[in-house]
Design a protein around this motif. Structure first.
Motif, short mmCIF file in Angstrom:
data_model
loop_
_atom_site.label_atom_id
_atom_site.label_comp_id
_atom_site.label_asym_id
_atom_site.label_seq_id
_atom_site.Cartn_x
_atom_site.Cartn_y
_atom_site.Cartn_z
N ARG A 87 0.83 -1.20 0.00
CA ARG A 87 0.00 0.00 0.00
C ARG A 87 0.86 1.25 0.00
N GLN A 108 0.39 5.63 0.63
CA GLN A 108 -0.49 6.71 1.05
C GLN A 108 0.30 8.01 0.99
N THR A 161 -0.20 12.66 0.98
CA THR A 161 -1.00 13.87 0.97
C THR A 161 -0.91 14.48 -0.42
N THR A 214 -5.96 13.08 1.25
CA THR A 214 -5.20 11.86 1.49
C THR A 214 -5.52 10.86 0.37
N THR A 265 -4.80 7.07 -1.13
CA THR A 265 -4.37 5.72 -0.74
C THR A 265 -4.56 4.79 -1.93
N ARG A 310 -3.60 0.62 -3.43
CA ARG A 310 -3.00 -0.70 -3.31
C ARG A 310 -1.99 -0.86 -4.43
N SER A 334 -8.28 5.37 -3.43
CA SER A 334 -9.28 6.16 -2.72
C SER A 334 -8.67 7.50 -2.36
N LYS A 389 -15.46 10.09 0.67
CA LYS A 389 -14.26 9.64 -0.01
C LYS A 389 -14.66 8.90 -1.28
#
Length: 239
Positions: free
Chosen positions: A23, A25, A27, A48, A50, A52, A59, A69
């Motif tokens: 994953r 993530q 900003t 944010t 995110t 995979r 998302s 979201k």
């Protein structure tokens, strides 16, 4: 694996490290004229993002409201409340762009789909090029200033949603990505040259934190008077 791709993946952190991760993530602050043209001008609110890494799923939060979201896969895109309540959903979302030109307005689900596939592509480049189903070939290098950037052309498998079926990637002497060319099929297919800058190391992976996408002319030169899409990333984490 293609020899240049092997060097490129090693320069960005190595396939061994990548396979340990699942994953990413970060900003995200995005902007550019494309969104205004589409009737959805982008504000500078940090969000944010995110994704995979080994399947196409993404998302962004917030989206449209503080308690909302997106949830994106190639076959379906949703806008959800944080408690999971579905606000809006579209299955087989790519078909909704049929007949679109650059000036065709987008609705929020169109924007969510574009954001999902684009940021998934960027946060997994160049490692996605080694995924099953991709075909990668050497292309003529691109000259930029006093440097010559070798390039790879990738044919994307049908199961992967992205800008276009064929995309070109150019790399500097250090084998880090410098430029990414594609056509934005969901916006009339206009030709784009995206330049990337300001690399950071996050959990063993090197990636650019600044992206600027421009329209390009028939000779491949960027039209620098208009930024179509801008992306700035910070607080990047892989896990």
């Amino acid at each position: 694996m293609n020899d240049l791709l092997t060097e490129v993946i090693e320069a960005h952190g190595g396939i061994g490290r990548w396979q340990e991760l699942t994953r990413a993530q970060a900003t995200l602050v995005s902007g550019g004229d494309l969104f205004a043209v589409k009737g959805l001008p982008q504000d500078a609110t940090p969000r944010t993002m995110t994704v995979r890494l080994h399947e196409e799923h993404a998302s962004v939060q917030p989206f449209g409201a503080p308690d909302q979201k997106t949830d994106f896969t190639p076959g379906r895109v949703r806008i959800e409340k944080l408690d999971g309540h579905v606000v809006a959903e579209r299955k087989d979302p790519r078909t909704s762009f049929s007949g679109h030109t650059l000036e065709t307005p987008w609705d929020p689900l169109d924007r969510a789909y574009f954001n999902g596939y684009a940021l998934w592509t960027y946060l997994t480049t160049p490692f996605l090029l080694a995924m099953p189903g991709f075909t990668v070939t050497d292309i003529e290098p691109w000259g930029e200033g006093d440097e010559v950037w070798p390039g790879l052309r990738a044919a994307f498998p049908l199961r992967i949603a992205s800008h276009s079926a064929h995309q070109d990637f150019y790399f500097g002497p250090d084998r880090l990505l410098r430029r990414h060319d594609y056509h934005v099929d969901v916006a009339g297919g206009f030709a784009t040259a995206q330049y990337v800058h300001d690399y950071t190391e996050a959990d063993g992976i090197l990636l650019p934190t600044r992206r600027r996408a421009y329209r390009r002319d028939t000779d491949g030169r960027p039209l620098m008077d208009q930024v179509m899409v801008s992306i700035d990333l910070s607080h990047v984490r892989f896990s």
